[in-house]
Design a protein around this motif. Sequence first.
Motif, PDB file in Angstrom:
ATOM      1  N   LYS A  10       0.642  -1.261  -0.021  1.00  0.00           N
ATOM      2  CA  LYS A  10      -0.117   0.040  -0.141  1.00  0.00           C
ATOM      3  C   LYS A  10       0.845   1.200  -0.171  1.00  0.00           C
ATOM      4  O   LYS A  10       1.811   1.131   0.942  1.00  0.00           O
ATOM      5  N   PHE A  12       0.554   5.614  -0.027  1.00  0.00           N
ATOM      6  CA  PHE A  12      -0.098   6.949  -0.278  1.00  0.00           C
ATOM      7  C   PHE A  12       0.800   8.074  -0.984  1.00  0.00           C
ATOM      8  O   PHE A  12       1.688   8.181  -0.455  1.00  0.00           O
ATOM      9  N   VAL A  17       3.639   2.843   2.403  1.00  0.00           N
ATOM     10  CA  VAL A  17       3.422   2.448   3.789  1.00  0.00           C
ATOM     11  C   VAL A  17       3.294   1.011   4.158  1.00  0.00           C
ATOM     12  O   VAL A  17       3.460   0.574   5.416  1.00  0.00           O
ATOM     13  N   VAL A  53      -8.143  -0.128   1.308  1.00  0.00           N
ATOM     14  CA  VAL A  53      -8.001  -1.315   0.401  1.00  0.00           C
ATOM     15  C   VAL A  53      -6.407  -1.387   0.094  1.00  0.00           C
ATOM     16  O   VAL A  53      -5.970  -0.390  -0.352  1.00  0.00           O
TER      17      VAL A  53
ATOM     18  N   GLU B  20       1.472   8.747   9.940  1.00  0.00           N
ATOM     19  CA  GLU B  20       2.340   8.120   9.294  1.00  0.00           C
ATOM     20  C   GLU B  20       3.180   9.111   8.304  1.00  0.00           C
ATOM     21  O   GLU B  20       3.990   8.563   7.669  1.00  0.00           O
ATOM     22  N   VAL B  22       2.339  11.397   6.260  1.00  0.00           N
ATOM     23  CA  VAL B  22       2.050  11.097   4.830  1.00  0.00           C
ATOM     24  C   VAL B  22       1.036  11.995   4.405  1.00  0.00           C
ATOM     25  O   VAL B  22      -0.050  12.197   5.165  1.00  0.00           O
ATOM     26  N   PRO B  23       0.799  12.486   3.041  1.00  0.00           N
ATOM     27  CA  PRO B  23      -0.336  13.262   2.685  1.00  0.00           C
ATOM     28  C   PRO B  23      -1.615  12.492   2.674  1.00  0.00           C
ATOM     29  O   PRO B  23      -1.660  11.478   2.339  1.00  0.00           O
ATOM     30  N   VAL B  25      -5.527  10.928   1.816  1.00  0.00           N
ATOM     31  CA  VAL B  25      -5.975  10.891   0.632  1.00  0.00           C
ATOM     32  C   VAL B  25      -7.484  10.901   0.715  1.00  0.00           C
ATOM     33  O   VAL B  25      -7.989  10.316   1.420  1.00  0.00           O
ATOM     34  N   ARG B  27      -9.806   9.362  -0.778  1.00  0.00           N
ATOM     35  CA  ARG B  27     -10.699   8.270  -1.310  1.00  0.00           C
ATOM     36  C   ARG B  27     -10.806   7.540  -0.234  1.00  0.00           C
ATOM     37  O   ARG B  27      -9.922   6.967   0.640  1.00  0.00           O
TER      38      ARG B  27
END
Lengths: 338, 305, 278
Positions: A10, A12, A17, A53, B20, B22-23, B25, B27
């Motif tokens: 996965k 991002f 990640v 997901v 984490e 991180v940008p 998301v 969705r």
Amino acid sequence: MSIEVRALNKRFGQTVVCDNLSLDIPAGELVALLGPSGSGKTTLLRIIAGLEVADSGSVHFHGKDATHTDVRERNVGFVFQHYALFGHMSIFENVAFGLRVRPKATRPAENAIRKKVTELLELVQLGPLAGRHPHQLSGGQRQRVALARALAVEPEVLLLDEPFGALDAKVRKELRRWLRRLHDEVHVTSVFVTHDQEEAMEVADRVVVMNQGRIEQEGAPDQVYDHPATPFVLQFLGDVNLFHGRVGLAAGEAGYVRPHELDILPESADGTLPATLAQTLTIGPHTRLEFRRPGDEGTIDVEMLRADYVALRDRLGLQVGGSYHLKPRRVTRFTASD
Amino acid sequence: MSAQSLPGAKPGLAAAAASEGVPSVPRRKSTDEPAWVRRLLIGSALAFLTLFLFVPLGTVFYEAFRKGAAVYLAAIVEPDALSAVKLTLLATVISVPLNLVFGIAAAWCIAKFDFHGKNLLLTLIDLPFSVSPVIAGLIYVLVFGLQGWLGPWLHEHDLKVIFAVPGIVLATVFVTFPFVARELIPLMQAQGIEQEEAARVLGAGGWQIFWRVTLPNVKWALLYGVILCNARAMGEFGAVSVVSGHVRGQTNTMPLHIEILYNEYQFAAAFAVASLLAGLALVTLVLKYVVEQRVKASMKVQHEH
Amino acid sequence: MFLRRTLLRRHSVLPGFDLALGFALLYIGLIVLIPLSAAFLKTFTLSWPQFIAATTSPRVLASYRLTFGASFAAALLNAFFGLIIAWVLVRYRFPAKRVVDALVDLPFALPTAVAGIALTAIYAGNGWIGKWLPFKVSYSPLGVFVALVFIGLPFVVRTVQPVLEDVNRELEEAAATLGANRWQTFTKVVFPIVMPALLTGFALAFARALGEYGSVIFIAGNMPMISEITPLLIITKLEQYDYAGATAIAVVMLVSAFVLLLVINALQAWARKRQGGV
């Protein structure tokens, strides 16, 4: 119900990640996903839940492929760090929620729901508070309600995302013990995420140490602590002193020694290191002695019980500023490329 | 302007991603509606807005230019139209600065002090929003009109308020005075008094504190309040209609002039003048958007300190 | 200074209290309170029977029915679509969304007279939309309804939007893990959170519509007993120099606006109390 995760990936945006994660969680076990921020543990948990997901890879529940099953069908219980209780409903209605939203065909009768909710509230020791609303409860109580709510639908898997992260230290300790006892009673396959290694070691049957999207090691708490597979695991679980050279190390090797596995000797001997005592710090029942190496190559921490320290101090006449020799009882070696 | 929600911990995916490092998301499969529901909702929303918002807006410009640019320009530069523009601008140029000063004064005491009657003051400030513009005009007629309290006195001294410019200014001031205050108060309340107190401890005087500390922090909200106040002042119809007397070329503001043109079936001319005000409305919306972005950015910076 | 000593609840080192509050009070007194009191004082010159006659004659009652009825219906429609619009703006992405979001405020920025003539032109018998409709919109009570929908539109959207933005997504995730489908999650989890804001938006739109004049009189037709709104009636009476009658009706409207304000404040207080959610 057992959980199998295979080759999960996965990302991002540009950040990876979860990096090719594979993991087996046997049925009925209480497993901790332990790691620092950014290790991917929460994302892994949410992928197992179906809230996220994966880009590739698969998740199986008891051998059946659940990778594309909707979260609603997975029959997992999820407990959030900030409880996510429904503020406009009473505690009772919160716990009953999962049962009330079942389609008519599978929905239990009203008094069956009532009975189940009451039982669960008794189980989490919040029976008398059934009519209250979440904002009237303390943090620890709210989390127990969240747990009861998750258990109400009789999930096959219980997933907890840093469940005690938002609570005071004392409450955290109490709830840790309580979760362990609950699991012993209910025996649901449980996975919880934490960055607190003490918590993981205390509560879990097995610990999975994660770092930067990868699994560094997994095993029973003692196993992982005593036989770390990588420097990261060693450093993440408990305190450690790092040595280069000396202590019988070859070139290119790094040696790790735990603070409570160092002996203090008055004179040099085979395998000892000279050091000057810089400071002693007593915290509760433990004492930490900070030593400085000649040439100021950094601090070495030695830990022992306060009673032992007092005896040692009297025997050796330990003084700040004095020179002593440290001998490690056990050195864990990794080559510098580990 | 919608209330600014303070940037804080947003749990869930954003926090997981943020923790984490991180940008986040957008969705979110688990909490999304099926695609057909989404399309239906977006469709209904857009249909409703088209019917009640976009079509009227478009109509103003369409009708204004329908008879050609020549007719459009003729309507704008016609003497009565020009004097209506002048009167509108005059009323605005007087009422907006007055309301600006009031807004600052009200926001200063409400946001920086705790006193008895604060809630009452807040309610009074919101009053014009609950009062029909016609009633706003009526009350000034009752005070300054010929049969009003001051009527005879004004008549003696040959002064006119009602059916003259002063009355129009008064009515405009009444309906627009909350705007600046309402923009400043929540922002200044959220910003607290720490910076001002720090300035005081460092020895600053009242005006210095205001100019150097408070004002720079609220400059965008202030600007937006002024823009709103201005748009409303120029467009006010009901209140001004009551006090104006409708004398062409003398006591007609632009909205009143539009009414006269329309009632005389000079539709193209009416829409031509209306298009000026509609254009002003669009400029107001654009400025609002820009200011909102700036305010959001400045709130974020404040909270990162 | 006087005001500081008497009114201040907590000691403050900041200057300018007396100056600022004094000015604000003077301003409000002169611009708002004194003129408003003129309305009430004027009404007191009427005897009670006269007051009742002035405010409950058939024509006046017909205007109340129209004004209150159309305002209520318009606010209701705005509540329904306002919620959908707010949802769509907060949750979804579509082309030109930012433009649409900005344009929602158009009824705030557009002068009422401009809106009035535009709507009349569109819904007239030969207008863009009017010609497709089998019934009359312009110059009828329905026209009043349309105009009031226009001016009330932003109230619901802008009141609901921030609350919707702040809804904790984890609550929806929790509901999903517990087996709820999207409709159940919306009705049982999200809507209860948004409902107070929706009610407040409705009340604000209703209050605004009650007093509206400029956008309505063009499209209304203004026929007594049929399509005459109360503010217009006030103006008519003024033009007939029936100051007392006009003021009496104005007082009725002021009192209802005041009651509505109280209701709105109570709603907002109730919402704050209820929201101790986690």
